[in-house]
Design a protein around this motif. Structure first.
Motif, PDB file in Angstrom:
ATOM      1  N   MET A   1       0.876  -0.996   0.053  1.00  0.00           N
ATOM      2  CA  MET A   1       0.083   0.008   0.008  1.00  0.00           C
ATOM      3  C   MET A   1       0.693   1.055  -0.041  1.00  0.00           C
ATOM      4  O   MET A   1       1.913   1.412   0.850  1.00  0.00           O
ATOM      5  CB  MET A   1      -0.879   0.012   1.219  1.00  0.00           C
ATOM      6  N   PRO A   2       0.500   2.140  -0.998  1.00  0.00           N
ATOM      7  CA  PRO A   2       1.505   3.627  -0.884  1.00  0.00           C
ATOM      8  C   PRO A   2       1.281   4.135   0.551  1.00  0.00           C
ATOM      9  O   PRO A   2       0.545   4.233   1.157  1.00  0.00           O
ATOM     10  CB  PRO A   2       0.864   4.444  -2.088  1.00  0.00           C
ATOM     11  N   LEU A   3       2.324   4.976   0.604  1.00  0.00           N
ATOM     12  CA  LEU A   3       2.614   5.654   1.770  1.00  0.00           C
ATOM     13  C   LEU A   3       1.169   6.511   2.097  1.00  0.00           C
ATOM     14  O   LEU A   3       0.663   6.633   3.257  1.00  0.00           O
ATOM     15  CB  LEU A   3       3.726   6.333   2.187  1.00  0.00           C
ATOM     16  N   GLY A   4       0.864   7.516   0.991  1.00  0.00           N
ATOM     17  CA  GLY A   4      -0.187   8.176   1.117  1.00  0.00           C
ATOM     18  C   GLY A   4      -1.526   7.729   1.454  1.00  0.00           C
ATOM     19  O   GLY A   4      -2.407   8.072   2.325  1.00  0.00           O
ATOM     20  N   ALA A   5      -1.720   6.337   0.720  1.00  0.00           N
ATOM     21  CA  ALA A   5      -3.052   5.697   0.968  1.00  0.00           C
ATOM     22  C   ALA A   5      -3.084   5.085   2.440  1.00  0.00           C
ATOM     23  O   ALA A   5      -4.053   5.051   3.049  1.00  0.00           O
ATOM     24  CB  ALA A   5      -3.030   4.628  -0.142  1.00  0.00           C
ATOM     25  N   ALA A   6      -2.109   4.557   3.074  1.00  0.00           N
ATOM     26  CA  ALA A   6      -1.936   4.209   4.203  1.00  0.00           C
ATOM     27  C   ALA A   6      -2.306   5.320   5.408  1.00  0.00           C
ATOM     28  O   ALA A   6      -2.935   5.297   6.239  1.00  0.00           O
ATOM     29  CB  ALA A   6      -0.331   3.585   4.496  1.00  0.00           C
ATOM     30  N   SER A   7      -1.497   6.569   5.055  1.00  0.00           N
ATOM     31  CA  SER A   7      -1.689   7.722   5.924  1.00  0.00           C
ATOM     32  C   SER A   7      -3.453   7.956   5.909  1.00  0.00           C
ATOM     33  O   SER A   7      -3.906   8.248   7.076  1.00  0.00           O
ATOM     34  CB  SER A   7      -1.082   8.707   5.561  1.00  0.00           C
ATOM     35  N   LEU A   8      -4.014   7.885   4.833  1.00  0.00           N
ATOM     36  CA  LEU A   8      -5.444   8.422   4.765  1.00  0.00           C
ATOM     37  C   LEU A   8      -6.280   7.344   5.652  1.00  0.00           C
ATOM     38  O   LEU A   8      -7.221   7.601   6.000  1.00  0.00           O
ATOM     39  CB  LEU A   8      -5.840   8.285   3.202  1.00  0.00           C
ATOM     40  N   LEU A   9      -5.816   6.094   5.422  1.00  0.00           N
ATOM     41  CA  LEU A   9      -6.572   4.817   6.059  1.00  0.00           C
ATOM     42  C   LEU A   9      -6.338   5.097   7.485  1.00  0.00           C
ATOM     43  O   LEU A   9      -7.486   4.872   7.997  1.00  0.00           O
ATOM     44  CB  LEU A   9      -5.960   3.433   5.618  1.00  0.00           C
ATOM     45  N   ILE A  10      -5.212   5.395   8.171  1.00  0.00           N
ATOM     46  CA  ILE A  10      -5.161   5.637   9.414  1.00  0.00           C
ATOM     47  C   ILE A  10      -6.014   6.767   9.973  1.00  0.00           C
ATOM     48  O   ILE A  10      -6.737   6.728  10.781  1.00  0.00           O
ATOM     49  CB  ILE A  10      -3.647   5.826   9.660  1.00  0.00           C
ATOM     50  N   LYS A  11      -5.938   7.833   9.007  1.00  0.00           N
ATOM     51  CA  LYS A  11      -6.836   8.840   9.525  1.00  0.00           C
ATOM     52  C   LYS A  11      -8.288   8.657   9.694  1.00  0.00           C
ATOM     53  O   LYS A  11      -9.196   8.803  10.362  1.00  0.00           O
ATOM     54  CB  LYS A  11      -6.452  10.283   8.328  1.00  0.00           C
TER      55      LYS A  11
ATOM     56  N   ALA B   1     -14.205  10.610   7.975  1.00  0.00           N
ATOM     57  CA  ALA B   1     -13.666   9.328   7.691  1.00  0.00           C
ATOM     58  C   ALA B   1     -13.978   8.839   6.297  1.00  0.00           C
ATOM     59  O   ALA B   1     -13.035   8.610   5.218  1.00  0.00           O
ATOM     60  CB  ALA B   1     -14.277   8.411   8.396  1.00  0.00           C
ATOM     61  N   MET B   2     -14.981   9.291   5.739  1.00  0.00           N
ATOM     62  CA  MET B   2     -15.361   9.237   4.367  1.00  0.00           C
ATOM     63  C   MET B   2     -14.377   9.998   3.414  1.00  0.00           C
ATOM     64  O   MET B   2     -14.445   9.763   1.894  1.00  0.00           O
ATOM     65  CB  MET B   2     -16.996   9.367   4.081  1.00  0.00           C
ATOM     66  N   GLN B   3     -14.047  11.204   3.948  1.00  0.00           N
ATOM     67  CA  GLN B   3     -13.076  11.721   3.041  1.00  0.00           C
ATOM     68  C   GLN B   3     -11.780  11.179   3.007  1.00  0.00           C
ATOM     69  O   GLN B   3     -10.926  11.511   2.106  1.00  0.00           O
ATOM     70  CB  GLN B   3     -12.888  13.354   3.710  1.00  0.00           C
ATOM     71  N   CYS B   4     -11.757  10.316   3.704  1.00  0.00           N
ATOM     72  CA  CYS B   4      -9.988   9.512   3.834  1.00  0.00           C
ATOM     73  C   CYS B   4     -10.183   8.079   3.231  1.00  0.00           C
ATOM     74  O   CYS B   4      -9.079   7.736   2.977  1.00  0.00           O
ATOM     75  CB  CYS B   4      -9.652   9.811   5.349  1.00  0.00           C
ATOM     76  N   ALA B   5     -11.347   7.701   3.131  1.00  0.00           N
ATOM     77  CA  ALA B   5     -11.379   6.273   2.662  1.00  0.00           C
ATOM     78  C   ALA B   5     -12.758   6.041   2.061  1.00  0.00           C
ATOM     79  O   ALA B   5     -13.573   6.830   2.019  1.00  0.00           O
ATOM     80  CB  ALA B   5     -11.383   5.298   3.868  1.00  0.00           C
ATOM     81  N   GLU B   6     -12.804   4.793   1.227  1.00  0.00           N
ATOM     82  CA  GLU B   6     -14.048   4.576   0.551  1.00  0.00           C
ATOM     83  C   GLU B   6     -15.046   4.506   1.231  1.00  0.00           C
ATOM     84  O   GLU B   6     -15.066   3.774   2.400  1.00  0.00           O
ATOM     85  CB  GLU B   6     -13.718   3.347  -0.423  1.00  0.00           C
ATOM     86  N   VAL B   7     -16.391   4.618   0.728  1.00  0.00           N
ATOM     87  CA  VAL B   7     -17.647   4.394   1.610  1.00  0.00           C
ATOM     88  C   VAL B   7     -17.614   2.918   1.987  1.00  0.00           C
ATOM     89  O   VAL B   7     -18.228   2.586   3.402  1.00  0.00           O
ATOM     90  CB  VAL B   7     -18.976   4.859   1.088  1.00  0.00           C
ATOM     91  N   THR B   8     -17.421   2.094   1.416  1.00  0.00           N
ATOM     92  CA  THR B   8     -17.485   0.648   1.710  1.00  0.00           C
ATOM     93  C   THR B   8     -16.497   0.280   2.783  1.00  0.00           C
ATOM     94  O   THR B   8     -16.962  -0.431   3.996  1.00  0.00           O
ATOM     95  CB  THR B   8     -17.080  -0.199   0.550  1.00  0.00           C
ATOM     96  N   THR B   9     -15.249   0.964   2.872  1.00  0.00           N
ATOM     97  CA  THR B   9     -14.434   0.890   4.016  1.00  0.00           C
ATOM     98  C   THR B   9     -15.088   1.230   5.268  1.00  0.00           C
ATOM     99  O   THR B   9     -14.877   0.441   6.353  1.00  0.00           O
ATOM    100  CB  THR B   9     -13.092   1.480   3.710  1.00  0.00           C
TER     101      THR B   9
END
Length: 298
Positions: free
Chosen positions: A1-11, A231-239
């Motif tokens: 997972m790219p660093l940016g995507a991982a950061s968004l997921l953590i947020k 949370a929805m601004q940082c990850a997909e709605v399904t997540t």
């Protein structure tokens, strides 16, 4: 997972922890005040706190147009069903185990899909049919008809979920022309006199720690959905929806630990079926519909 995507997921996870905490605190507050303060009175105080917060937010932005709407009729319809949904949810909190209330609440997106097909002319696809069937099966697993007399409180919570779904469909229409802040402000403004009228029929002056729980309910009612929006601004709605499912085991632990509630594993199984149904019906990703979800149950 790219660093940016991982950061968004953590947020996203952090914001969902805030949403989870808010939803659970709101439920605990409602349980603590059940039998002490009338449900209509709780809804009145909730509207008062929400109205003050929304007024300050909009006023601080300096955009007075957000206080007005040209679609006040649809706002009225939305808030009739939203108020009824809130009432049923708060009543259910006082009558059912907390986990069962949360589990039955997860039927909301399924009812929304059905209502949207009937009244917004959305296509009734095979995926939506499967989604609804899984949701109904999940309800049957949880309520277990035929095993024992079905508690009428379960139907109250299901009715609340349907009312929330009608309110959400109205919100979906309003959101095409209205700001989420306008919808939330008018929600509090329109529901406040209704809650006050019915509260006066059996008014009880809150005392001591009751004021604390009332304040917690009013604040968490807004913070829960704000956190979910972020949370929805940082990850997909399904997540986000999948993470939201963890409200169920958390509130189950709260019910067992603090209220000596029994916990039936069928709640988890039935809720997983509903979660699967909800996820199968989702196509939206990231922040496309984040604002709509913010006001879904506010």
């Amino acid at each position: 997972m790219p660093l940016g995507a991982a950061s968004l997921l953590i947020k996203s996870v952090i914001w969902m922890l805030g949403a989870l905490t808010s939803f659970c605190l709101m439920a605990v507050g409602a349980r603590e005040l059940s039998g002490q303060i009338g449900t209509f009175q709780l809804l009145f105080f909730r509207s008062v706190i929400g109205l003050v917060v929304m007024f300050l937010v909009i006023a601080s932005m300096g955009n007075m147009k957000l206080f007005r709407s040209s679609r006040i009729g649809l706002h009225g319809v939305r808030n009739i069903f939203h108020f009824a949904g809130q009432y049923g949810w708060f009543v259910g909190i006082g009558l059912l185990p907390l986990a069962e209330v949360f589990a039955l609440e997860f039927t909301g997106p399924l009812w929304t899909a059905l209502i949207a097909c009937l009244f917004l002319n959305e296509k009734f696809t095979a995926k939506k049919l499967i989604s609804i069937m899984l949701g109904v099966l999940g309800v049957i697993v949880i309520v277990q008809p035929g095993i024992e007399i079905i508690n009428y409180a379960s139907f109250i919570v299901l009715g609340a979920a349907i009312c929330f779904s009608i309110a959400y469909v109205s919100t979906k229409s309003l959101s095409s022309t209205e700001s989420p802040l306008t919808i939330l402000f008018l929600m509090c403004l329109l529901q406040l006199p209704v809650g006050l009228y019915f509260s006066l029929l059996n008014w009880q002056n809150p005392v001591g720690i009751q004021w604390l729980w009332i304040t917690i309910i009013g604040i968490t009612a807004l913070s829960a959905h704000y956190c979910m929006t972020k949370a929805m601004q940082c990850a997909e709605v399904t997540t986000v929806v999948t993470m939201d499912f963890f409200r169920l085991p958390v509130i189950a632990v709260v019910g067992v630990a603090f209220y000596s509630e029994s916990f039936n594993i069928t709640l988890i199984f039935g809720s997983l079926l509903m979660l699967l149904g909800n996820l199968s019906n989702m196509y939206v990703s990231k922040n496309k519909n984040a604002s709509k979800h913010f006001i879904k149950r506010a």
